[in-house]
Design a protein around this motif. Structure first.
Motif, mmCIF file in Angstrom:
data_model
loop_
_atom_site.group_PDB
_atom_site.id
_atom_site.type_symbol
_atom_site.label_atom_id
_atom_site.label_comp_id
_atom_site.label_asym_id
_atom_site.label_seq_id
_atom_site.Cartn_x
_atom_site.Cartn_y
_atom_site.Cartn_z
ATOM 1 N N TYR A 191 -42.101 25.430 -51.417
ATOM 2 C CA TYR A 191 -40.936 26.271 -51.717
ATOM 3 C C TYR A 191 -39.651 25.781 -51.062
ATOM 4 N N GLU A 192 -39.756 24.833 -50.124
ATOM 5 C CA GLU A 192 -38.590 24.173 -49.545
ATOM 6 C C GLU A 192 -39.071 22.815 -49.073
ATOM 7 N N ILE A 193 -38.186 21.828 -48.998
ATOM 8 C CA ILE A 193 -38.609 20.446 -48.773
ATOM 9 C C ILE A 193 -39.673 20.317 -47.688
ATOM 10 N N SER A 194 -39.501 21.006 -46.567
ATOM 11 C CA SER A 194 -40.421 20.859 -45.433
ATOM 12 C C SER A 194 -41.397 22.013 -45.298
ATOM 13 N N GLY B 140 -46.247 25.221 -32.682
ATOM 14 C CA GLY B 140 -45.840 23.812 -32.710
ATOM 15 C C GLY B 140 -47.009 22.882 -32.433
ATOM 16 N N ILE B 141 -47.868 22.679 -33.407
ATOM 17 C CA ILE B 141 -49.052 21.835 -33.213
ATOM 18 C C ILE B 141 -48.677 20.355 -33.271
ATOM 19 N N GLN B 142 -47.953 19.939 -34.288
ATOM 20 C CA GLN B 142 -47.429 18.573 -34.495
ATOM 21 C C GLN B 142 -48.510 17.554 -34.838
ATOM 22 N N SER B 143 -49.636 17.554 -34.114
ATOM 23 C CA SER B 143 -50.747 16.653 -34.424
ATOM 24 C C SER B 143 -52.001 17.159 -33.729
ATOM 25 N N HIS C 192 -49.131 29.284 -43.924
ATOM 26 C CA HIS C 192 -47.813 28.653 -44.045
ATOM 27 C C HIS C 192 -47.799 27.410 -43.171
ATOM 28 N N ILE C 193 -47.343 26.298 -43.739
ATOM 29 C CA ILE C 193 -47.309 25.035 -43.008
ATOM 30 C C ILE C 193 -45.927 24.407 -43.161
ATOM 31 N N SER C 194 -45.321 24.027 -42.050
ATOM 32 C CA SER C 194 -44.065 23.283 -42.060
ATOM 33 C C SER C 194 -44.375 21.858 -41.605
ATOM 34 N N ALA C 195 -43.891 20.877 -42.352
ATOM 35 C CA ALA C 195 -44.171 19.477 -42.019
ATOM 36 C C ALA C 195 -42.878 18.681 -42.106
ATOM 37 N N TYR C 196 -42.588 17.938 -41.058
ATOM 38 C CA TYR C 196 -41.306 17.258 -40.932
ATOM 39 C C TYR C 196 -41.505 15.764 -40.718
ATOM 40 N N SER C 197 -40.732 14.977 -41.435
ATOM 41 C CA SER C 197 -40.674 13.545 -41.151
ATOM 42 C C SER C 197 -39.898 13.358 -39.852
ATOM 43 N N ILE C 198 -40.449 12.563 -38.935
ATOM 44 C CA ILE C 198 -39.772 12.393 -37.650
ATOM 45 C C ILE C 198 -38.412 11.734 -37.865
ATOM 46 N N THR C 199 -37.408 12.226 -37.182
ATOM 47 C CA THR C 199 -36.076 11.629 -37.258
ATOM 48 C C THR C 199 -35.668 11.189 -35.852
ATOM 49 N N VAL C 200 -34.960 10.091 -35.797
ATOM 50 C CA VAL C 200 -34.513 9.555 -34.507
ATOM 51 C C VAL C 200 -33.094 10.043 -34.263
ATOM 52 N N GLU C 201 -32.969 11.060 -33.421
ATOM 53 C CA GLU C 201 -31.658 11.640 -33.136
ATOM 54 C C GLU C 201 -31.026 10.926 -31.940
ATOM 55 N N THR D 160 -47.606 30.388 -39.071
ATOM 56 C CA THR D 160 -47.190 29.098 -39.598
ATOM 57 C C THR D 160 -47.383 28.079 -38.480
ATOM 58 N N ALA D 161 -47.670 26.848 -38.867
ATOM 59 C CA ALA D 161 -47.838 25.793 -37.869
ATOM 60 C C ALA D 161 -47.092 24.552 -38.331
ATOM 61 N N ASP D 162 -46.602 23.779 -37.365
ATOM 62 C CA ASP D 162 -45.807 22.574 -37.644
ATOM 63 C C ASP D 162 -46.656 21.318 -37.519
ATOM 64 N N LEU D 163 -46.374 20.364 -38.394
ATOM 65 C CA LEU D 163 -46.887 19.002 -38.282
ATOM 66 C C LEU D 163 -45.724 18.025 -38.392
#
Length: 381
Positions: free
Chosen positions: A241-244, A125-128, A191-200, A162-165
């Protein structure tokens, strides 16, 4: 285009509900207190036994430790849980066993211990790679930890990483976003997973925005940074291969690909979800109540039997997000004549260039990927 070969195998997800501190954007179930960790671990082992028949003796192809922060566990605790699975299930000899990890946990001692387990993939979980971003998110690690953790893991023999951004938040300029992606490419992460931040709702971030302590998220910024992401990944020969999710050919997350392709999975732990094709079940999202129910021999889960409409919508929602697309024949196998109904609903997306059809499969175009969730909802029965 690479192809993921779907087999009749199952996955097991194990939820480790502990974190050092609460990220401001996160609404997953976790506790920042390790007070009941030992009791929780014993309860997880008991639940694995209680749920032994859920997968109907199918071979387990993937085990995924999610959370929370599974890297807070030591190697002996990871082994305890893997052994409980292997005692009760046939586990594939080449099973993908993933551990979600925070960069600050992956020190040399932890990595040495994990080499003594069957864990063969990390999700970091790198994120930035910027300290001001990490402080804004309330992450426990610092920018230097992200790069160092990947290099240490690679040096220890873990190549399948895999790492997240995260993108789309106020501090992230396009220049910083490009630098974050470039660092991922420099580190040779497959492998890289990247997510648009969502306000939950119920998160600190939502509270800050409601009190005007933070600006609301900017949809135009998210869309522009998602477009930058797709272009950069294509330039570096990653498959979208998938949106994120993006990977070098052959490096798909087998566990998550199974979710998207409707394979059975068993979720162990508080808040974990399970699916066997006919029913969906979800565990209670409370550590003390989960432990209490398990100790009395009860399953801590609610169950829903899936209707034909549920199964159609589930398939639409998961398949349209992937590069394998929405197969109209599969739709008709769930409910006869459903494909012709769906094509009527899809016409507006063909007209505006968001969906294309090749043979009997519907795919999102690059423009359509910006609206994947809205398109799926518009196709629901």
């Amino acid at each position: 285009m690479g192809l993921y070969t779907l087999q009749s195998m199952a996955g097991i997800y194990i939820h480790i509900p502990f974190c050092k501190q609460a990220c401001h954007y996160c609404d997953f179930h976790f506790s920042t207190s390790l007070k009941y960790k030992d009791e929780l671990l014993h309860a997880l082992v008991k639940e694995i036994r209680l749920q032994k028949n859920y997968l109907d003796n199918e071979t387990v192809e993937t085990i995924y430790f999610g959370g929370g922060t599974p890297s807070l566990l030591d190697a002996s605790e990871i082994n305890l849980l893997i052994n409980a699975v292997t005692e009760l299930h046939t586990v594939s000899s080449d099973a993908e066993i993933t551990l979600e990890a925070n960069p600050d946990d992956l020190n040399d001692a932890k990595l040495k211990g994990l080499r003594q387990t069957d864990v063969n993939r990390f999700s970091i979980g790198i994120q930035s790679f910027f300290d001001d971003d990490l402080l804004w998110m309330n992450r426990a690690h610092r920018s230097k930890d992200g790069e160092a953790s990947v290099k240490r893991a690679q040096d220890a023999g873990f190549e399948n990483i895999t790492a997240d951004l995260i993108y789309g938040y106020p501090l992230l300029t396009d220049t910083k976003w490009k630098q974050n992606m470039d660092m991922m490419f420099e580190l040779s992460i497959p492998h890289i997973s990247a997510y648009s931040i969502t306000v939950e709702p119920q998160t600190a971030l939502a509270a800050f925005i409601n009190k005007n302590k933070q600006p609301p998220m900017n949809e135009q910024q998210s869309a522009a940074q998602f477009t930058m992401l797709m272009e950069a990944m294509a330039d570096h020969d990653f498959e979208h291969y998938e949106i994120s999710n993006f990977c070098k050919p052959g490096h798909y997350s087998r566990h998550n690909s199974n979710y998207w392709q409707g394979v059975k999975y068993l979720g162990i732990g508080p808040s974990a979800h399970s699916y066997n094709g006919d029913t969906r079940q979800w565990n209670i999202a409370s550590n003390p109540q989960y432990i209490q129910r398990i100790e009395t021999g009860q399953l801590p889960a609610e169950t829903e039997t899936l209707t034909e409409e549920n199964r159609l919508n589930e398939y639409i929602m998961t398949s349209i997000r992937t590069m394998w697309g929405l197969n109209l024949d599969k739709l008709n196998s769930i409910a006869s004549a459903s494909a012709s109904q769906l094509l009527i609903a899809a016409q507006r997306y063909f007209d505006n260039g968001w969906i294309i059809q090749k043979d009997n499969i519907l795919y999102l175009t690059p423009a359509g990927k910006l609206y994947a969730d809205n398109i799926a909802a518009g196709l629901f029965f």
